[in-house]
Design an enzyme around this catalytic site. Structure first.
Site, PDB file in Angstrom:
ATOM      1  N   GLY A   1     -34.522  23.527 -16.487  1.00 29.58           N
ATOM      2  CA  GLY A   1     -34.987  22.615 -17.520  1.00 29.58           C
ATOM      3  C   GLY A   1     -35.324  21.259 -16.954  1.00 29.58           C
ATOM      4  N   ALA A   2     -36.537  20.771 -17.265  1.00 30.05           N
ATOM      5  CA  ALA A   2     -36.951  19.432 -16.811  1.00 30.05           C
ATOM      6  C   ALA A   2     -37.133  18.515 -18.010  1.00 30.05           C
ATOM      7  CB  ALA A   2     -38.217  19.519 -15.971  1.00 30.05           C
ATOM      8  N   GLU A  23     -37.864   9.791 -38.952  1.00 31.65           N
ATOM      9  CA  GLU A  23     -38.969   9.336 -38.099  1.00 31.65           C
ATOM     10  C   GLU A  23     -40.264  10.074 -38.449  1.00 31.65           C
ATOM     11  OE1 GLU A  23     -37.335   9.490 -34.010  1.00 31.65           O
ATOM     12  OE2 GLU A  23     -37.152   7.314 -34.199  1.00 31.65           O
ATOM     13  N   ASP A  67     -28.452  18.447 -24.317  1.00 31.72           N
ATOM     14  CA  ASP A  67     -28.155  18.988 -25.653  1.00 31.72           C
ATOM     15  C   ASP A  67     -27.431  20.327 -25.588  1.00 31.72           C
ATOM     16  OD1 ASP A  67     -29.706  16.855 -26.362  1.00 31.72           O
ATOM     17  OD2 ASP A  67     -31.196  17.989 -27.492  1.00 31.72           O
ATOM     18  N   ASN A 121     -38.930  24.886 -14.902  1.00 30.23           N
ATOM     19  CA  ASN A 121     -39.306  24.452 -16.259  1.00 30.23           C
ATOM     20  C   ASN A 121     -40.425  25.332 -16.792  1.00 30.23           C
ATOM     21  OD1 ASN A 121     -38.701  22.395 -18.288  1.00 30.23           O
ATOM     22  ND2 ASN A 121     -40.821  21.759 -18.034  1.00 30.23           N
ATOM     23  N   GLN A 170     -30.620   9.170 -24.324  1.00 32.83           N
ATOM     24  CA  GLN A 170     -29.814   8.261 -23.471  1.00 32.83           C
ATOM     25  C   GLN A 170     -28.562   8.957 -22.949  1.00 32.83           C
ATOM     26  OE1 GLN A 170     -27.136   5.164 -25.271  1.00 32.83           O
ATOM     27  NE2 GLN A 170     -28.579   5.227 -26.958  1.00 32.83           N
TER      28      GLN A 170
HETATM   29  P1  NAD Z   1     -29.276  15.882 -37.365  1.00 36.00           P
HETATM   30  O1  NAD Z   1     -28.289  16.970 -37.288  1.00 36.00           O
HETATM   31  O2  NAD Z   1     -28.886  14.535 -36.893  1.00 36.00           O
HETATM   32  O3  NAD Z   1     -29.788  15.706 -38.869  1.00 36.00           O
HETATM   33  C1  NAD Z   1     -30.059  16.803 -39.695  1.00 36.00           C
HETATM   34  C2  NAD Z   1     -29.951  16.385 -41.139  1.00 36.00           C
HETATM   35  O4  NAD Z   1     -30.273  17.519 -41.930  1.00 36.00           O
HETATM   36  C3  NAD Z   1     -28.555  15.921 -41.527  1.00 36.00           C
HETATM   37  O5  NAD Z   1     -28.660  14.687 -42.175  1.00 36.00           O
HETATM   38  C4  NAD Z   1     -28.060  17.029 -42.444  1.00 36.00           C
HETATM   39  O6  NAD Z   1     -27.203  16.565 -43.462  1.00 36.00           O
HETATM   40  C5  NAD Z   1     -29.362  17.558 -43.019  1.00 36.00           C
HETATM   41  N1  NAD Z   1     -29.279  18.928 -43.502  1.00 36.00           N
HETATM   42  C6  NAD Z   1     -28.582  19.972 -42.972  1.00 36.00           C
HETATM   43  N2  NAD Z   1     -28.720  21.077 -43.739  1.00 36.00           N
HETATM   44  C7  NAD Z   1     -29.532  20.741 -44.750  1.00 36.00           C
HETATM   45  C8  NAD Z   1     -30.062  21.442 -45.872  1.00 36.00           C
HETATM   46  N3  NAD Z   1     -29.766  22.731 -46.100  1.00 36.00           N
HETATM   47  N4  NAD Z   1     -30.884  20.794 -46.712  1.00 36.00           N
HETATM   48  C9  NAD Z   1     -31.198  19.490 -46.511  1.00 36.00           C
HETATM   49  N5  NAD Z   1     -30.715  18.773 -45.482  1.00 36.00           N
HETATM   50  C10 NAD Z   1     -29.902  19.384 -44.595  1.00 36.00           C
HETATM   51  O7  NAD Z   1     -30.593  16.433 -36.609  1.00 36.00           O
HETATM   52  P2  NAD Z   1     -31.824  15.607 -35.994  1.00 36.00           P
HETATM   53  O8  NAD Z   1     -32.307  14.570 -36.946  1.00 36.00           O
HETATM   54  O9  NAD Z   1     -32.787  16.612 -35.508  1.00 36.00           O
HETATM   55  O10 NAD Z   1     -31.193  14.868 -34.780  1.00 36.00           O
HETATM   56  C11 NAD Z   1     -30.544  15.607 -33.739  1.00 36.00           C
HETATM   57  C12 NAD Z   1     -29.901  14.610 -32.792  1.00 36.00           C
HETATM   58  O11 NAD Z   1     -30.903  13.887 -32.105  1.00 36.00           O
HETATM   59  C13 NAD Z   1     -29.037  13.598 -33.497  1.00 36.00           C
HETATM   60  O12 NAD Z   1     -27.911  13.322 -32.716  1.00 36.00           O
HETATM   61  C14 NAD Z   1     -29.912  12.387 -33.601  1.00 36.00           C
HETATM   62  O13 NAD Z   1     -29.176  11.187 -33.637  1.00 36.00           O
HETATM   63  C15 NAD Z   1     -30.737  12.521 -32.348  1.00 36.00           C
HETATM   64  N6  NAD Z   1     -32.039  11.885 -32.551  1.00 36.00           N
HETATM   65  C16 NAD Z   1     -32.139  10.579 -32.197  1.00 36.00           C
HETATM   66  C17 NAD Z   1     -33.351   9.942 -32.380  1.00 36.00           C
HETATM   67  C18 NAD Z   1     -33.447   8.488 -32.000  1.00 36.00           C
HETATM   68  O14 NAD Z   1     -32.522   7.990 -31.344  1.00 36.00           O
HETATM   69  N7  NAD Z   1     -34.489   7.803 -32.385  1.00 36.00           N
HETATM   70  C19 NAD Z   1     -34.445  10.618 -32.924  1.00 36.00           C
HETATM   71  C20 NAD Z   1     -34.306  11.959 -33.272  1.00 36.00           C
HETATM   72  C21 NAD Z   1     -33.080  12.581 -33.086  1.00 36.00           C
END
Ligand code: NAD
Length: 389
Positions: free
Chosen positions: A9-10, A167, A295, A36, A312
Site C-alpha cells: 500500500g502506497a 465535507e 487505517d 500498490n 496525520q
Molecule cells: P465516521 O465514522 O467518522 O462517520 C460516519 C458517520 O456516519 C457517523 O457520524 C455515524 O454516526 C454515521 N452513521 C453510521 N451509521 C449510520 C446510518 N445507518 N445512518 C446515518 N448515519 C450513520 O466516518 P468518516 O466520516 O468516513 O471518517 C472516517 C475517519 O476519517 C474519521 O476518523 C474522520 O475523522 C476521518 N476523516 C477526517 C477528515 C479530515 O480530517 N478533514 C476528513 C474525512 C475523514
C-alpha cells in the site's frame, strides 16, 4: 545480507514508511519493495473535491514514479490478494513475493453495517475512481432531467455526517448551483439531504464548530436529518428509521470505515470492525516481523480511545514503523508509537472550513480553509511532491 522489506500500500502510511526507511537504511541494510494497486498516490482526504467536480482527479493524485525518482525503492504495481504469515509470502495478482519484514498499509474498507440494499444501491467514496463515478453520475442526473423531469434525479442524499459526509455535502452545496445554471434547471428543484444517525453531525467534534458548520451548510440549502439512521436502501429510495422515505437517484454512503479483508483472512488478531490489533511498536500482535499501520490497524490512545483513521496519524505510524524496522535490522531498541496530534480541520465547500487546533484556537470560515490548504501543501512537500505531478 540486506533484509527484504515488503510494504503493501502506497497511501499515507505506506508511502511515508517507504520514504523514511529509505532515509535510514542503506541498500546493504534493506531492500525496500513498495506494492500498490495504482501507479499513483491518492490524497484520499480530498476525495470530495473531484467527486463533485471542483477539482480534477489529477489534482489529488501524485505519480509514484515522480515521488520515488531514483531512490532505491522497488515499486511493484499490483493487487494484494493474500498474506501468508507462516510462509512469509504475499500473493499478488501477478506474482508472489517473499519477505523478511512486512508492512501492511492497505487502508480501510467501507462499513455498511449490514443495512439492506446499502452496498448494492449506494455510491462510496474511497478512491479517485469512485469519486469520478460520482461526478459523472451527478452530471448525468442534470443532463437527463431535461428529458425525464423526475424530481428524484435532482435529489442528492449523503448518508453519514462524519467528516467525510460533511465535507462532501459542502462541495455539493457549492457545486449544484453551477449545474442548475449550466442545465437551466430551477434552483428550488435541487435538494441535498445529509442523514446522520447520531444526535449531532460530526459526533464528538467541538460543539461550537459543529453549530457553525451546520448553519453554514443550511444557509446554502442543505437539509439535515439528524438522529435518523438510514435503515434500508432500494433503487430510487432511501428509508430512514423515522419512517421517512427519500426518493433519490443518488445515495452516497459515508457512514464509516472498517479494516481490510486481507488482514482478517491472514488470521491476524483484529477488533470487531476488522482492524488489526498491534503492539506499542506497531507490530501485529504475536508477529515481530509484521507491522500493520494506517487505517488497517487499531491503536488506543493513553486515554483509552482509538486513534482516528486520519492522514496525520497514518503518516506518523509510517514513520514509526520505518524507525522500528531499521532498529530491528540493526538490533537496536524500538521506539513506542506516541503521535503528536495537531487537531482536525473539515472543509465546508470551497471557501470555508472549521478547525479545532487547540482549546484556545478554533478558527472557522475562510481562515480555517486556508489552514487546511496549507496543511495539504506541507504534506506534499514532506513527501517531495510539491512540484512533481
Ligand atoms: P465516521 O465514522 O467518522 O462517520 C460516519 C458517520 O456516519 C457517523 O457520524 C455515524 O454516526 C454515521 N452513521 C453510521 N451509521 C449510520 C446510518 N445507518 N445512518 C446515518 N448515519 C450513520 O466516518 P468518516 O466520516 O468516513 O471518517 C472516517 C475517519 O476519517 C474519521 O476518523 C474522520 O475523522 C476521518 N476523516 C477526517 C477528515 C479530515 O480530517 N478533514 C476528513 C474525512 C475523514
Amino acid at each position: 545480507m540486506a533484509k527484504k522489506v515488503v510494504i503493501l500500500g502506497a497511501g499515507y502510511a505506506g508511502l511515508y514508511c517507504a520514504l523514511e526507511l529509505n532515509k535510514l537504511a542503506t541498500s546493504q541494510d534493506a531492500e525496500i519493495i513498495l506494492v500498490n494497486k495504482h501507479d499513483y498516490h491518492q490524497l484520499i482526504t480530498q476525495l470530495h473535491e473531484p467527486a463533485v467536480g471542483a477539482k480534477n482527479p489529477e489534482d489529488i493524485t501524485v505519480s509514484l514514479n515522480a515521488v520515488l525518482g531514483a531512490k532505491p525503492i522497488k515499486f511493484v504495481k499490483d493487487i494484494v490478494v493474500s498474506i501468508n504469515k507462516e510462509a512469509k509470502t504475499v500473493e499478488l495478482g501477478n506474482t508472489t513475493l517473499s519477505y523478511d519484514y512486512l508492512v501492511v498499509a492497505l487502508g480501510s474498507e467501507t462499513e455498511f453495517f449490514g443495512i439492506p440494499g446499502l452496498k448494492e444501491y449506494s455510491f462510496t467514496m474511497k478512491s479517485v475512481n469512485q469519486a469520478t463515478r460520482i461526478r459523472e453520475h451527478i452530471e448525468k442526473c442534470f443532463e437527463n432531467y431535461a428529458k425525464e423531469k423526475r424530481d428524484s434525479m435532482l435529489t442528492f442524499v449523503v448518508g453519514g455526517a462524519g467528516f467525510s459526509g460533511v465535507e462532501l455535502v459542502g462541495e455539493l452545496a457549492d457545486k449544484l448551483p453551477e449545474l442548475t445554471a449550466k442545465y437551466n434547471v430551477p434552483k428550488d428543484k435541487v435538494k441535498i439531504y445529509s442523514v446522520e444517525a447520531a444526535p449531532s453531525i460530526m459526533p464528538g467534534f467541538d460543539p461550537e464548530l459543529v453549530e457553525f458548520a451546520k448553519k453554514s451548510l443550511e444557509d446554502r440549502g442543505v437539509k439535515f436529518s439528524i438522529g435518523t439512521p438510514v435503515v434500508q436502501v432500494e433503487p430510487g429510495k432511501v428509508h430512514l428509521k423515522s419512517g421517512d422515505v427519500i426518493e433519490t437517484d443518488t445515495m452516497i454512503w459515508t457512514g464509516g470505515v472498517r479494516g481490510v479483508q486481507q488482514v482478517i483472512d491472514a488470521g491476524f488478531e483484529t477488533e470487531p470492525r476488522g482492524r488489526a490489533k498491534v503492539d506499542e511498536h506497531m507490530r501485529a500482535l504475536g508477529h515481530h516481523d509484521v507491522w500493520i499501520i494506517g487505517d488497517a490497524c487499531f491503536v488506543l490512545s493513553p486515554e483509552g480511545r482509538p486513534y482516528p483513521p486520519t492522514g496525520q496519524i497514518s503518516t506518523q505510524m509510517g514513520e514509526n514503523a520505518a524507525v522500528n524496522i531499521y532498529s530491528t535490522i540493526k538490533h537496536m531498541k524500538l521506539e513506542k508509537f506516541e503521535p503528536h496530534l495537531y487537531g482536525a480541520v473539515a472543509s465546508l465547500g470551497r471557501k470555508e472550513a472549521v478547525a479545532n487546533l487547540s482549546p484556545k484556537f478554533k478558527p472557522k470560515g475562510w481562515v480555517a480553509y486556508r489552514i487546511k490548504d496549507a496543511s495539504k501543501m506541507r504534506y506534499l512537500s514532506s513527501i517531495g511532491a510539491l512540484f512533481k505531478k
